[in-house]
Structures are given as structure tokens and as C-alpha cells.
Design an enzyme around this catalytic site. Structure first.
Site, PDB file in Angstrom:
ATOM      1  N   GLY A  11       0.814  -1.206   0.000  1.00  0.00           N
ATOM      2  CA  GLY A  11       0.000   0.000   0.000  1.00  0.00           C
ATOM      3  C   GLY A  11       0.849   1.258   0.000  1.00  0.00           C
ATOM      4  CB  VAL A  24      17.679   9.160  -5.689  1.00  0.00           C
ATOM      5  CG1 VAL A  24      18.406   9.729  -6.909  1.00  0.00           C
ATOM      6  CG2 VAL A  24      16.734   8.025  -6.116  1.00  0.00           C
ATOM      7  NE  ARG A  72      -0.844  -5.569  -0.542  1.00  0.00           N
ATOM      8  CZ  ARG A  72      -1.383  -4.364  -0.416  1.00  0.00           C
ATOM      9  NH1 ARG A  72      -1.977  -3.820  -1.461  1.00  0.00           N
ATOM     10  NH2 ARG A  72      -1.343  -3.715   0.716  1.00  0.00           N
ATOM     11  CB  SER A  73       4.729  -9.396  -6.743  1.00  0.00           C
ATOM     12  OG  SER A  73       5.192 -10.461  -7.561  1.00  0.00           O
ATOM     13  CG  ASP A 127      -2.463   0.162   8.493  1.00  0.00           C
ATOM     14  OD1 ASP A 127      -3.362   1.022   8.474  1.00  0.00           O
ATOM     15  OD2 ASP A 127      -2.467  -0.842   7.762  1.00  0.00           O
ATOM     16  NE  ARG A 154     -15.733  16.604  18.226  1.00  0.00           N
ATOM     17  CZ  ARG A 154     -16.137  15.721  19.144  1.00  0.00           C
ATOM     18  NH1 ARG A 154     -17.286  15.927  19.786  1.00  0.00           N
ATOM     19  NH2 ARG A 154     -15.422  14.660  19.430  1.00  0.00           N
ATOM     20  CG  HIS A 215     -22.284  16.231  19.375  1.00  0.00           C
ATOM     21  ND1 HIS A 215     -22.479  17.392  20.085  1.00  0.00           N
ATOM     22  CD2 HIS A 215     -20.940  16.091  19.229  1.00  0.00           C
ATOM     23  CE1 HIS A 215     -21.295  17.939  20.355  1.00  0.00           C
ATOM     24  NE2 HIS A 215     -20.347  17.165  19.843  1.00  0.00           N
ATOM     25  NE  ARG A 243     -28.146  10.509   8.921  1.00  0.00           N
ATOM     26  CZ  ARG A 243     -29.275  10.150   9.490  1.00  0.00           C
ATOM     27  NH1 ARG A 243     -29.279   9.134  10.353  1.00  0.00           N
ATOM     28  NH2 ARG A 243     -30.409  10.776   9.232  1.00  0.00           N
ATOM     29  CB  THR A 250      -9.944  10.198   1.925  1.00  0.00           C
ATOM     30  OG1 THR A 250     -10.422   9.681   3.173  1.00  0.00           O
ATOM     31  CG2 THR A 250     -11.073  10.221   0.910  1.00  0.00           C
TER      32      THR A 250
END
Length: 319
Positions: A11, A24, A72-73, A127, A154, A215, A243, A250
Site C-alpha cells: 500500500g 537517490v 503486490r506480487s 497503519d 463534529r 452528540h 450516521r 482518502t
């Protein structure tokens, strides 16, 4: 060592371009040629390799994604695929490899090293689930993307007096959910390592509602389950209208933060230094703001752990 290769695999993560640039330019500074391998290990197998110059990495430090592309391989997981990749390195005179990515990338680096080609792994994944480093490339940017989105959500949650559930990435690790939850004052955080009890979540919502709270924000890591399913269960159990927002990919995009650009630059340069000093089968990282390196086999055999003190703090602050 006169020629090295660099690739990105798995990823994508914001800051990978900054790491490529660092590799480089650090190598060229020391008189070493660099070859960019496109599409990860699959590109290595297919010989999708080109020599990189100083200008090849100009104006990319601020760009998200990866200039070298990523894939990915499945083929590279086989002995035959690994030998094909090594033949391509021999063909181009590449004597060492720097692989930027996550644990799957490091497994490939381990296999290459075992076959006599020195390889260094650079942790690049949003992650933050790689042991041996406090932070991985891309985590800070993804975290800022999430907190910015939650800030906006919010506003709507306040206006409509509703409970909002935000599903974030984190199949096996809850760092993004935990850090974002603490940063945004979430009422509940659900992560794979320490899931909030569902009854406790309902009790928190009811307790808040009884004292006049209009909320709530609940953050769930994708590894725990579907935010949509959780929302449906909460509606039924608490009688509150909710909701759901799934942030999806994103979280991977966007210009890398200053922190990720600096981290990537430091890690890429350190990886080159290790190769030029004869090191192989290592992963670079940062701990207490210092560059470190670890045996890549040790890293692959170590389970990622969450900061449970932060998790407990998030619960204490969301009473």
C-alpha cells in the site's frame, strides 16, 4: 558497492516519495548509481528498472503516493519469482536493494538477503504497525487527514444532535483509530487490540444523553468490523439516531506532512548508509528521535503492540 536499487511495495503511504528522493540523492552524493524499480517486486521480476539521476527526484518531496508506483506480487512469494528478480538485479549490476513498505515488503527483502543480495527495509505504511520503530512513513499524514475529517463531521454532529460513527483504516492495528480518537475527543474507540465492550459503548452514550449531551463521536478501526453494522446495532440498542462515515482511501492520499517528509528523508538516507557499510537484512526505524536498525527477521517475528496507556487515557478523558 557502486549500484543500488530502490522500490516501493504494498500500500502507498504519503512520504514514500520523500524517502525515494533521499535514497537517490544520498547515494549519488557518495558516488553510487541508483536504479528505480517500478511496481515493486513484480517490476523487479519483469525488469521494469531505470537509472535515476538527481533530476529524477526533483519536485517530488511534497507529493503523495509513490513515483515508482506500487503493486503486490504473488509471483515473488515463490522461489522461481525470487530468482527471476535476482537475475534482473544481476543484469543491471545492482549490488544492493532498499525496499520501502510494510511487513510484506520486508518478507521479500528477507528472501533477497538470504539469497546473497543485501537488502534494507524502510517502514512505509499509514497503519504504523511495524515493530522496532516509533513511527512509520505516512502515519502522521494519515492521522492528520482523519482528524481534519472528524473536525468537520463534529460540526454536523453538533448541528443535528446525532451520534456519528467514523470507520478508519487499520485491519490489524488500531494506531490510527486510537491516536485520532484521543486527538478528537471521541466518546468511544474500537480497535483490534482492545475493543470497547458494546454494552459499555451504549452505557456511555446513554449517560451522555442523560446529562444533556447532544452528540457523540465513535471511531472504529476497520479490523473490528463494519461501521455501518455498528451504527445499526447502536440505533437499535440505544434508541439514538446515528450516521456512519467510512473514510476509506482518502486516508492514504494527500501531500505528506512536514513530520513525514523529515522522517522519510532520515530513514532513506540511513538505509543507504547501512548498505554502503556492508549491512544486510536490516530494517531502519526511529526510536526516541534516533535512527535505529533491527534484524529484519526479528521484526517479522515480533507482534505489533498498541500503547494501552493511551487507550486507557482516552477512556478517562471521554467520561
Amino acid at each position: 558497492m557502486k549500484k543500488i536499487g530502490v522500490l516501493t511495495s504494498g500500500g502507498d503511504a504519503p512520504g514514500m516519495n520523500a524517502a525515494i528522493r533521499s535514497v537517490v540523492r544520498k547515494a549519488i552524493y557518495h558516488g553510487v548509481e541508483v536504479y528505480g524499480i517500478k511496481y515493486g517486486y513484480q517490476g523487479l521480476i519483469e525488469g521494469d528498472i531505470e537509472k535515476m539521476e538527481l533530476g529524477s527526484v526533483g519536485d517530488i518531496i511534497q507529493r503523495g503516493g509513490t513515483k515508482l508506483y506500487s503493486a503486490r506480487s504473488e509471483e515473488f512469494k515463490t522461489e522461481e519469482g525470487q530468482l527471476k528478480g535476482i537475475e534482473q538485479m544481476k543484469k543491471h549490476g545492482i549490488e544492493g536493494l532498499i525496499a520501502i513498505g510494510g511487513d510484506g515488503t520486508f518478507m521479500g527483502a528477507k528472501k533477497i538477503t538470504e539469497k546473497g543480495y543485501p537488502c534494507i527495509g524502510v517502514p512505509g505504511t499509514i497503519d504504523n504497525d511495524i515493530p522496532g520503530t516509533d513511527f512509520t512513513i505516512g502515519f502522521d499524514t494519515a492521522l492528520n487527514t482523519i482528524t481534519d475529517a472528524i473536525d468537520k463531521i463534529r460540526d454536523t454532529a453538533t448541528s443535528h444532535e446525532r451520534t456519528f460513527i467514523i470507520e478508519v483504516m487499520g485491519r490489524d492495528a488500531g494506531d490510527l483509530a486510537l491516536w485520532a480518537g484521543l486527538a478528537d475527543g471521541a466518546e468511544s474507540i474500537m480497535i483490534p487490540e482492545a475493543q470497547d465492550d458494546f454494552e459499555d459503548i451504549i452505557e456511555r452514550l446513554k449517560r451522555g444523553h442523560d446529562r444533556g449531551k447532544k452528540h457523540s463521536i465513535i471511531i472504529v478501526a476497520e479490523g473490528v468490523g463494519s461501521g455501518v453494522d455498528l451504527g445499526r446495532k447502536i440505533d437499535e440498542a440505544a434508541g439514538l439516531e446515528s450516521r456512519v462515515t467510512v473514510l476509506g482511501h482518502t486516508q492514504r492520499g494527500g501531500s505528506p506532512s512536514a513530520a513525514d517528509r523529515v522522517l522519510a528523508s532520515r530513514l532513506g538516507a540511513y538505509a543507504v548508509s547501512l548498505l554502503l557499510n556492508g549491512k544486510a537484512g536490516r530494517m531502519v526505524g526511529i526510536q526516541q528521535n534516533q535512527m535505529v536498525d533491527h534484524d529484519i527477521v526479528e521484526i517479522l517475528n515480533t507482534k505489533h503492540s498498541i500503547d494501552l496507556d493511551m487507550y486507557r487515557l482516552s477512556k478517562e478523558l471521554s467520561i
